[in-house]
Design a protein around this motif. Sequence first.
Motif, PDB file in Angstrom:
ATOM      1  N   ASN A 146       0.834  -1.206   0.000  1.00 30.56           N
ATOM      2  CA  ASN A 146       0.000   0.000   0.000  1.00 30.56           C
ATOM      3  C   ASN A 146       0.870   1.258   0.000  1.00 30.56           C
ATOM      4  O   ASN A 146       0.646   2.202   0.772  1.00 30.56           O
ATOM      5  N   ALA A 147       1.870   1.264  -0.865  1.00 28.83           N
ATOM      6  CA  ALA A 147       2.750   2.430  -0.996  1.00 28.83           C
ATOM      7  C   ALA A 147       1.959   3.628  -1.485  1.00 28.83           C
ATOM      8  O   ALA A 147       1.020   3.506  -2.287  1.00 28.83           O
ATOM      9  N   ASP A 148       2.344   4.813  -1.031  1.00 32.41           N
ATOM     10  CA  ASP A 148       1.619   6.024  -1.409  1.00 32.41           C
ATOM     11  C   ASP A 148       1.989   6.512  -2.801  1.00 32.41           C
ATOM     12  O   ASP A 148       1.159   7.116  -3.486  1.00 32.41           O
ATOM     13  N   ILE A 174       0.885  -0.429 -15.556  1.00 32.72           N
ATOM     14  CA  ILE A 174       1.126  -0.142 -14.131  1.00 32.72           C
ATOM     15  C   ILE A 174      -0.185   0.230 -13.448  1.00 32.72           C
ATOM     16  O   ILE A 174      -0.500  -0.249 -12.351  1.00 32.72           O
ATOM     17  N   LYS A 175      -0.980   1.077 -14.103  1.00 32.70           N
ATOM     18  CA  LYS A 175      -2.246   1.513 -13.512  1.00 32.70           C
ATOM     19  C   LYS A 175      -3.231   0.370 -13.330  1.00 32.70           C
ATOM     20  O   LYS A 175      -4.109   0.439 -12.458  1.00 32.70           O
ATOM     21  N   SER A 176      -3.111  -0.674 -14.133  1.00 31.54           N
ATOM     22  CA  SER A 176      -4.002  -1.828 -13.973  1.00 31.54           C
ATOM     23  C   SER A 176      -3.649  -2.644 -12.729  1.00 31.54           C
ATOM     24  O   SER A 176      -4.464  -3.440 -12.251  1.00 31.54           O
ATOM     25  N   ILE A 177      -2.444  -2.418 -12.205  1.00 34.05           N
ATOM     26  CA  ILE A 177      -1.966  -3.162 -11.030  1.00 34.05           C
ATOM     27  C   ILE A 177      -2.005  -2.306  -9.772  1.00 34.05           C
ATOM     28  O   ILE A 177      -2.530  -2.711  -8.738  1.00 34.05           O
ATOM     29  N   TYR A 178      -1.437  -1.104  -9.880  1.00 34.89           N
ATOM     30  CA  TYR A 178      -1.203  -0.235  -8.721  1.00 34.89           C
ATOM     31  C   TYR A 178      -2.104   0.994  -8.837  1.00 34.89           C
ATOM     32  O   TYR A 178      -2.132   1.655  -9.880  1.00 34.89           O
ATOM     33  N   LYS A 179      -2.838   1.299  -7.771  1.00 38.07           N
ATOM     34  CA  LYS A 179      -3.847   2.363  -7.824  1.00 38.07           C
ATOM     35  C   LYS A 179      -3.415   3.647  -7.111  1.00 38.07           C
ATOM     36  O   LYS A 179      -4.204   4.587  -7.023  1.00 38.07           O
ATOM     37  N   GLY A 180      -2.200   3.695  -6.623  1.00 42.55           N
ATOM     38  CA  GLY A 180      -1.733   4.898  -5.946  1.00 42.55           C
ATOM     39  C   GLY A 180      -1.208   5.942  -6.924  1.00 42.55           C
ATOM     40  O   GLY A 180      -1.415   5.868  -8.137  1.00 42.55           O
ATOM     41  N   LYS A 181      -0.487   6.910  -6.386  1.00 43.23           N
ATOM     42  CA  LYS A 181       0.050   8.013  -7.186  1.00 43.23           C
ATOM     43  C   LYS A 181       1.309   7.578  -7.932  1.00 43.23           C
ATOM     44  O   LYS A 181       2.126   6.815  -7.409  1.00 43.23           O
ATOM     45  N   ILE A 200       0.540  10.852 -15.544  1.00 41.90           N
ATOM     46  CA  ILE A 200       0.898  10.488 -14.172  1.00 41.90           C
ATOM     47  C   ILE A 200       0.630  11.666 -13.236  1.00 41.90           C
ATOM     48  O   ILE A 200       0.219  12.744 -13.677  1.00 41.90           O
ATOM     49  N   ASP A 201       0.844  11.466 -11.944  1.00 39.87           N
ATOM     50  CA  ASP A 201       0.326  12.392 -10.941  1.00 39.87           C
ATOM     51  C   ASP A 201       1.279  13.511 -10.543  1.00 39.87           C
ATOM     52  O   ASP A 201       0.838  14.612 -10.224  1.00 39.87           O
ATOM     53  N   PHE A 202       2.577  13.226 -10.523  1.00 44.28           N
ATOM     54  CA  PHE A 202       3.571  14.219 -10.137  1.00 44.28           C
ATOM     55  C   PHE A 202       4.610  14.353 -11.242  1.00 44.28           C
ATOM     56  O   PHE A 202       5.050  13.344 -11.804  1.00 44.28           O
ATOM     57  N   ILE A 203       5.033  15.584 -11.512  1.00 48.76           N
ATOM     58  CA  ILE A 203       6.201  15.822 -12.356  1.00 48.76           C
ATOM     59  C   ILE A 203       7.420  15.679 -11.453  1.00 48.76           C
ATOM     60  O   ILE A 203       7.686  16.526 -10.593  1.00 48.76           O
TER      61      ILE A 203
END
Length: 333
Positions: A146-148, A174-181, A200-203
Amino acid sequence: MKTQKFLLLAILFLQLSCKSQTKKINGLSFVASRDKIDTTHTNSVLRAQSNYVALMPFGFIRDLALPEVQHNTSRQWFGETRSGLLQYAKEFQKNDVKIMVKPQLWVGRGYFTGDIVMDSEEKWQILEKSYSEFILAYAKAAKEINADIFCIGTELEEFVMNRPKYWQDLITQIKSIYKGKLTYAANWDEYKRVPFWTEIDFIGIDAYFPLSKEKSPTVADLEIGWKPHKEEIKSIQKKYNKPIMFTEFGYRSVDYTGKEPWDANRIEGSINLQAQVNGLQAIHNQFWKEDWFAGGFVWKWFHRHDKVGGINDNRFTPQNKPAEELIRKLYKQ
C-alpha cells in the motif's frame, strides 16, 4: 444551536482536511543495504522529522548496449530485492512513515542510465520486455505494501525519448496493477522533454541544477542561481497542471557544491559543511512555500546512522553533519 455547532464542526473538519492534503513530502532517500532493518535503523529517520522515505530496489544492466535487466537475484543486497522492499516498508509503516517505491537501474562500470540506448529494434524489444518485468514486479509489490507513490523510472532519457509508445503502454499496465500516485524521476536537464506527464500524478525532477560557481556559495548566491530554473519549472507545472516533486535533491558537503551538484565522483574541493547547509536552506526557501510544489526526497540516507557521514565526510549524506540538524528544523516546520 445544534445546526450552528454542526456547521462549525464541518468547517473545522474541512480546514483540517485541507491542511493534511497540503502537507509537504518531507522525504529521505533511504539507501538499500545488505541487512534487514529494525527500529535502531529507522529512528534516525524519525528524528529527522521525515514523513516519507523513498525505498529503492535495484535492477542491473551489464552494459549500455546490453538489453537484459537482472533483478531480485540472490547476488543482490537484501535491501535491493523484493523481500528487502517489503521488510523495509513494514518497519517504516509501523511509525506512519509513508513510502515511495522507486525502482532504479544500475549500469555496469557506472555508466549513466540516461544514456541507455539500443542499436537495433530487436534489442529495444528485449529491453522493453525486460524492463516491464522489472517495473511491474515492483508495481505489484507497491500494491502489496500500500505504498503512497510509485516511481516508474529514474533518469532514463534516451529510453524515454526513443520509445514513447512503450512508456504510454507501460503506464497503462502499471495503472491496472497499482492504484496509488505515480511519478517519474527525470534528470534536471531532462524533465522539460518527458512526453507522458499528462498520464501520471507528479512531475518528478532529480533537482541537481547548477546554481553557483562560487567556492563556498551563500544562501543568497544559491537563491539567485535558482531563479532561471524555477521559472522554467513553473512553466512546465502550468503547462501540465501537475504538482512538482523533487524525487531527489541534495548537495555534497564540499567546495563548489553548487557548480555541478550531480557530480558524485569528483575529488575537487575540500570539505565544506556550510556549503551543504546553504544549499539545503536555499532550495527550501525557494520551493517549500509554493502551493504547486509537493515536496521532495533528500539524497541520501543510510541505515547505519552511527557509521556514516560526519564532519570529515564530503559526500551527499547530511547525516552527523550540521545539515542533519537543518533538515530536522526545516522538516519540523
